[in-house]
Design an enzyme around this catalytic site. Structure first.
Site, short mmCIF file in Angstrom:
data_model
loop_
_atom_site.label_atom_id
_atom_site.label_comp_id
_atom_site.label_asym_id
_atom_site.label_seq_id
_atom_site.Cartn_x
_atom_site.Cartn_y
_atom_site.Cartn_z
N HIS A 51 -24.32 68.43 19.06
CA HIS A 51 -25.77 68.54 18.93
C HIS A 51 -26.40 67.21 18.54
O HIS A 51 -25.73 66.26 18.13
CB HIS A 51 -26.15 69.63 17.92
CG HIS A 51 -25.77 69.34 16.49
ND1 HIS A 51 -26.53 68.58 15.64
CD2 HIS A 51 -24.69 69.73 15.75
CE1 HIS A 51 -25.96 68.51 14.45
NE2 HIS A 51 -24.83 69.21 14.49
N CYS A 90 -19.68 70.37 12.60
CA CYS A 90 -20.08 70.16 13.99
C CYS A 90 -20.08 68.67 14.33
O CYS A 90 -19.89 67.82 13.47
CB CYS A 90 -21.46 70.76 14.24
SG CYS A 90 -21.42 72.54 14.47
#
Length: 575
Positions: free
Chosen positions: A445, A464
């Site tokens: 992301h 992440c």
């Protein structure tokens, strides 16, 4: 007819059985056959761990098919093929493996002195067992990743070892077949060359340590008595050319030495600032022997990787904070990434990316709500609105908004609501996320914290993987996945709309999350990275523990090199 593959070659099991049944096989005395059967059924002078017990069953089936005719003995003598096989096993060190694990010392002794039926039977079994073990280790790695590290979600590949052994027994030179088994990827082959290079450096004495000091040495015309030692160290690994001029005052931190130190820092994942500080000194003083072990461990990691990673795929190296996108074996895009911290480590695994989400919501994991958001919101309920957090009644599609002003914050001990962050510039996921569904809730992301990409050490996330210039990455992914109805202009339109938009890929694209602490760059320079998650240390421990405990090679095993640069010690998937 059943067909099986070994190292990319197709071999018919039925044809193999026919060859074994009708090919003339050399016969030996009844005493040899009895000795061979004894070793295969009784396990005499064979290892006793689980893997080798299974190997003994495989060897038993192999020799049953041959009616106990030898594969490596001809007319009562070791064949030329036996000697060629020993030569191949002795080359295990070039692959980052330990020749002593395959019984080479005992095999060599038996080749020269073994003439009794019992000695020949022992030689026969050791050659077959060595070939089986070495072939499997070359093809799929010595260790099972998930058995040594709970954060490596990598299933160990299996090969048909019985078919492999049968093929090796038929070839004029079994070493030719064995040489085809290791990974053919450029990354592995380059590491193989680096292993030889650093072994030669170690054999030549390596390098002397640069003395430690309390204060860092900065490059602004500084002087230090350690400069001659620093130059000598940088000469050995080539950052400072051999013909680089030495200043009249050898304690002067001259431009050539500063430039060489910056090159060293870049090759070791450090801030390339030319400052001789603690972290740089630690990297300089890791020994050549430790670097040899580190290279060998990373060769093992490449043997764990899938043979076919996909025609196009994404490869993330957590230790190097780096992402590469491959098209038909060629890198077509690269990006810097931010990965999990040492307490929220990103796991190693492979999945397929299936969709992108522009202007995403961030559904905040419960742990982050409990540990971070709730304490701040309790002190200041306006914190939620300031950061675009919304409260929802539950996790269902029918959830309704909850007004933070309606809550009795003073008496709350937890936040029993679903928390999500609305799309926008403040969103912790940035303006796009790239999804490959997995149990860790890890994905790629964007991020509003762009400044972190300028750091050398980029372990800051909750697990992440944050990507620099993510829309450039998304554009390449859309092209390689055949999602032609989403050109860059349309992607930009979706971004500018501010509305959540899901883009499903026409063809999912594999993504492989890896952890590689040593690699060779395109310019040929050998690079090393810090063991940020302590995974080198775990692998080194497992390698030492896995050594074969044969009496004949136990002394060699004790003296074999091991270990690597020590590192530091998942909560998965938030941002």
């Amino acid at each position: 007819m059943i067909v099986r593959f070994v190292a990319g070659r197709c071999l018919s099991v039925g044809l193999l059985a026919g060859l074994l049944a009708f090919s003339p096989l050399p016969a030996l005395s009844k005493d040899f056959t009895t000795a061979l059967q004894q070793r295969l059924t009784g396990g005499i002078d064979t290892p006793e761990n689980d893997r080798d017990s299974q190997d003994l069953l495989t060897l038993g089936r192999f020799y049953e098919k041959r009616h106990y005719a030898p594969a490596w003995i001809e007319q009562g003598q070791p064949s030329d093929r036996a000697r060629l096989l020993l030569m191949a096993l002795q080359k295990a060190a070039s692959q980052g493996l330990n020749p002593s694990d395959y019984g080479v010392a005992r095999i060599a002794t038996l080749l020269e002195r073994g003439d009794s039926p019992d000695a020949l039977a022992e030689l026969e079994v050791m050659l077959s067992h060595g070939a089986l073990d070495y072939g499997r280790d070359l093809a799929t790695g010595r260790l099972a990743p998930m058995a040594i590290d709970s954060e490596l979600y990598v299933e160990k590949r299996e090969i048909d070892v019985l078919t492999l052994l049968s093929r090796l027994a038929m070839l004029p030179d079994p070493g030719v077949e064995l040489a085809e088994l290791p990974p053919r990827r450029a990354e592995y082959q380059r590491l193989k060359g680096a292993l030889q290079q650093y072994r030669e450096l170690a054999a030549a004495g390596g390098w002397k340590p640069v003395p430690l000091a309390e204060l860092s040495l900065k490059p602004e015309g500084g002087k230090d008595e350690r400069l001659p030692a620093l130059r000598a160290r940088l000469h050995v690994t080539g950052e400072l050319p051999a013909d680089a001029p030495i200043p009249e005052d050898p304690t002067l931190f001259d431009e050539a030495t500063v430039a060489a130190l910056k090159k060293f820092q870049a090759r070791h994942g450090l801030e390339p600032d030319g400052v001789l500080g603690k972290q740089t000194l630690l990297a300089l003083n890791i020994t050549a022997e430790q670097r040899v072990a580190q290279i060998a461990m990373n060769m093992e990691r490449w043997r764990w990787m899938p043979v076919d990673m996909g025609p196009s795929y994404i490869l993330v190296n957590l230790a190097a904070f780096h992402l590469s996108i491959f098209e038909q074996g060629t890198v077509v895009h690269e990006a810097r990434v931010v990965v999990g911290t040492t307490s929220t480590r990103t796991p190693v695994f492979s999945r397929k990316m299936s969709y992108l989400e522009v202007n995403p919501y961030w559904h905040v994991p419960a742990k982050i709500v409990r540990d971070e958001i709730f304490p701040k919101a309790k002190r200041d309920p306006s914190y939620l609105a300031q950061h675009n957090y919304e409260l929802l009644s539950d996790w269902t599609e029918a959830a309704v908004p909850v007004d933070p002003k309606s809550l009795d914050w003073a008496h709350m001990t937890r936040l029993p609501y679903r928390v999500r962050q609305a799309p926008g510039d403040k969103n912790s996921l940035g303006r796009i996320k790239m999804m490959f569904p997995n149990q860790f809730d890890v994905y790629l992301h964007d991020t509003p914290s762009k400044n972190l990409f300028n750091r050398a050490n980029r372990s800051f996330s909750h697990g992440c993987i944050r990507v620099e210039h993510p829309f450039d990455v998304a554009e390449v992914i859309l092209r390689l996945s055949g999602t032609t109805d989403w050109p860059r202009a349309k992607l930009d339109e979706a971004l500018n709309s501010g509305q959540r938009t899901v883009v499903r890929l026409k063809q999912p694209i594999p993504i492989h999350i890896s952890y590689v602490t040593s690699f060779v760059a395109d310019d040929g320079s050998v690079n090393f990275r810090s063991d940020i998650y302590g995974r080198d240390r775990k692998l080194a421990t497992a390698i030492r523990a896995s050594r074969v405990k044969w009496d004949a090679v136990e002394a060699e095993a004790r003296m074999a090199p091991g270990g690597a640069a020590a590192g530091r010690g998942t909560d998965s998937g938030s941002h």
